[in-house]
Design an enzyme around this catalytic site. Structure first.
Site, PDB file in Angstrom:
ATOM      1  N   PRO A  81       0.855  -1.186   0.000  1.00 29.27           N
ATOM      2  CA  PRO A  81       0.000   0.000   0.000  1.00 29.27           C
ATOM      3  C   PRO A  81       0.890   1.234   0.000  1.00 29.27           C
ATOM      4  O   PRO A  81       1.598   1.507   0.957  1.00 29.27           O
ATOM      5  CB  PRO A  81      -0.776  -0.110   1.303  1.00 29.27           C
ATOM      6  CG  PRO A  81      -0.447  -1.416   1.883  1.00 29.27           C
ATOM      7  CD  PRO A  81       0.772  -1.945   1.221  1.00 29.27           C
ATOM      8  N   CYS A  82       0.869   1.936  -1.114  1.00 27.84           N
ATOM      9  CA  CYS A  82       1.845   3.006  -1.296  1.00 27.84           C
ATOM     10  C   CYS A  82       1.723   4.101  -0.251  1.00 27.84           C
ATOM     11  O   CYS A  82       2.708   4.627   0.214  1.00 27.84           O
ATOM     12  CB  CYS A  82       1.714   3.593  -2.697  1.00 27.84           C
ATOM     13  SG  CYS A  82       2.022   2.345  -3.929  1.00 27.84           S
TER      14      CYS A  82
END
Ligand code: 5CA
Length: 491
Positions: free
Chosen positions: A449-450
């Site tokens: 999850p950036c």
């Protein structure tokens, strides 16, 4: 291993009896339990680390040309009377009588026993040199056992013994062990500095202690800062060649333990290059000539039939002490930070929804992909809240953590499966570089999850990834985000 079926009894509270970090963390991580003062039971997690350390020690001893034997823990008193050490050793020696009233002892070290083996088997100068070692439990009834496995009464030692015809040969054996020790400790991620040392009850006139710098160390030590950054693993070593120049390189800079400290010599070092610190002795090597071979009559026939008394040295490594020593050198407030080479497991797969069949299936596939690459993983499938799992995994301190809370789908356009891709990343020894690559361009980047991992400037930071902990925490997110266009999640 599935943690729900394993035996890693972690403790939340800090045990009162433990004064230093390594002792506290070993108890809290469920690595050891005390049996009586200075005597410990090794539980699965602790034993895994002990075995890894033992394996590195063994590989480096073998590489240097030493041969492994196994001598008993219980020895006959007569051997020690021959060398004169039976009385000298005093109360540290645990003395035992067998049913025939014969005097025995639990070995604190093995010079006498190994000299007996060699004198009975070696008759000619042609049979020398010999370098023998074993890895065996020792008992020393220390007045003040403390700091957990660091100063135990029962402890595991690697002890090697060299037998040579003359001083030049003995010096070469000493140098072999000196270099093997540099390599051994470096492979464990330790900076161990050889220091001139007192010979104590082992005796002899040439001796070095290998010291790991740590505030909680028992010895005060003094050395030149230049020694801290020397790198032995970058060298190619030929143990048959003359090793004196390497030994000189490490011994030409000032380094001494308290007992051998020469204040005037130390003060000749420019102030900014002096290091006065505390240290943990993880190894100790001795050259003592004929101290044991002479009274015990370990002799061989020379080329002209003359009797030659064998020259000896002995070389110890505190295998069980190293477990504590490594933790002292590498931990933080949350737990142990294992160097990859001795970590009990390389990866922890933290299953955050163990009751969800798809998540557990993902964890299992990841586990299998890692196992297929020979990477040992711990699958935390316990039915516990995430916070408790994070705390335990940080305490245990595997170099990698993969957190799984939604099931993954295979990478649609990629040729490699997600599990393999993760296994590939983890297989890379340079954890931080691997994660950097993963976040930047790799197929698995979309799994991370950036918003949690990348800062606004694109650098690594974040919630799950603490660079300062030197741990890769790959947050694995779901492909249930199929509503979300995959490309937008790509870094
Ligand atoms: N016979 C020699 C060398 S084989 C010998 O016994 N040397 S020693 O006494 O220096 O021990 C070797 C190593 O064992 C030490 O460097 C230390 O790392 C470890 N050691 C010694 N005493 C203890 C102890 N009480 N608890 C844990 N480790 C110990």
């Amino acid at each position: 291993m599935r943690l729900s079926q394993g035996f890693i009894p972690t403790i939340k509270e800090t045990p009162n009896e433990a004064q230093i970090a390594s002792h506290r963390l070993m108890l809290r991580a469920g690595m050891i339990r005390q049996s009586s003062a200075g005597i410990y039971c090794w539980l699965p997690l602790g034993l895994r680390v002990l075995k890894k350390i033992e394996a590195i020690v063994r590989e480096e001893q073998d590489r240097a040309g030493a041969q492994e034997i196994l001598m008993p823990t219980i020895q006959p008193a007569e051997l020690w009377r021959e060398s004169g050490r039976y009385e000298d050793y005093g109360k540290e020696m645990l003395r035992i009588r067998d049913r025939h009233d014969r005097e025995m002892l639990y070995g604190p070290t093995n010079e006498e026993q190994v000299t007996e083996i060699v004198r009975a088997s070696i008759k000619s100068y042609r049979d020398l040199p010999k370098l023998l070692y074993h890895i065996q439990w020792k008992f020393r009834d220390e007045v003040r056992p403390r700091f957990g496995v660091m100063r135990g009464r029962e402890f595991l030692m690697k002890d090697a013994y060299s037998f040579d015809l003359d001083f030049a040969g003995a010096r070469h054996s000493y140098n072999k062990m000196f270099v093997a020790y540099l390599r051994t400790f470096a492979r464990m991620g330790l900076k161990a500095i050889p220091m001139r040392a007192d010979t104590g009850p082992i005796g002899g006139d040439l001796s070095h202690e290998f010291i790991v710098l740590a505030d909680t160390g028992e010895s005060a030590v003094f050395c030149h800062k230049g020694l801290v950054d020397k790198d032995i693993l970058a060298r190619k070593i030929d143990y048959d060649a003359n090793l004196q120049s390497i030994v000189n390189e490490w011994t030409s800079l000032y380094a001494a333990t308290d007992e051998m400290h020469d204040k005037a010599a130390f003060e000749k070092i420019p102030e900014g290059e002096r290091l006065a610190a505390r240290g943990i002795e993880v190894g100790h090597i001795f050259y003592f000539g004929t101290k044991y071979s002479e009274p015990m009559k370990a002799v061989v026939a020379g080329p002209g039939g003359e009797q030659i008394t064998v020259e000896m040295g002995s070389y110890g490594i505190g295998v069980s002490r190293l477990v504590g020593g490594i933790i002292e050198a590498s931990h933080d407030e949350a737990g142990i930070v294992w160097p990859e080479s001795v970590a009990p497991f390389k990866v922890a797969i933290v299953n955050l929804k163990p009751d969800d069949g798809a998540v557990s299936g993902t964890c299992q596939k990841l586990y299998d992909a890692l196992a297929a690459k020979g990477i040992e993983a711990l699958h935390d499938d316990r039915d516990l809240r995430p916070g408790a799992k994070f705390a335990d995994m940080d305490l245990i301190g595997t170099p990698w953590q993969v957190k799984v809370w939604q099931a993954l789908l295979a990478i649609p356009q990629g040729k490699v499966s997600t599990y393999r891709a993760i296994a590939g990343r983890v297989g890379n020894d340079n954890a931080s570089r691997a994660v950097g690559t993963a976040v930047g361009r790799n197929p698995i980047s979309w799994l991370i999850p950036c918003h949690r991992v990348l800062g606004s400037d694109g650098s690594l930071h974040g919630y799950h990834w603490g660079l300062e902990r030197k741990r890769a925490m790959l947050a694995v997110e779901a492909a249930r985000q199929s509503e979300r266009p995959r490309t937008s999640a790509m870094a």
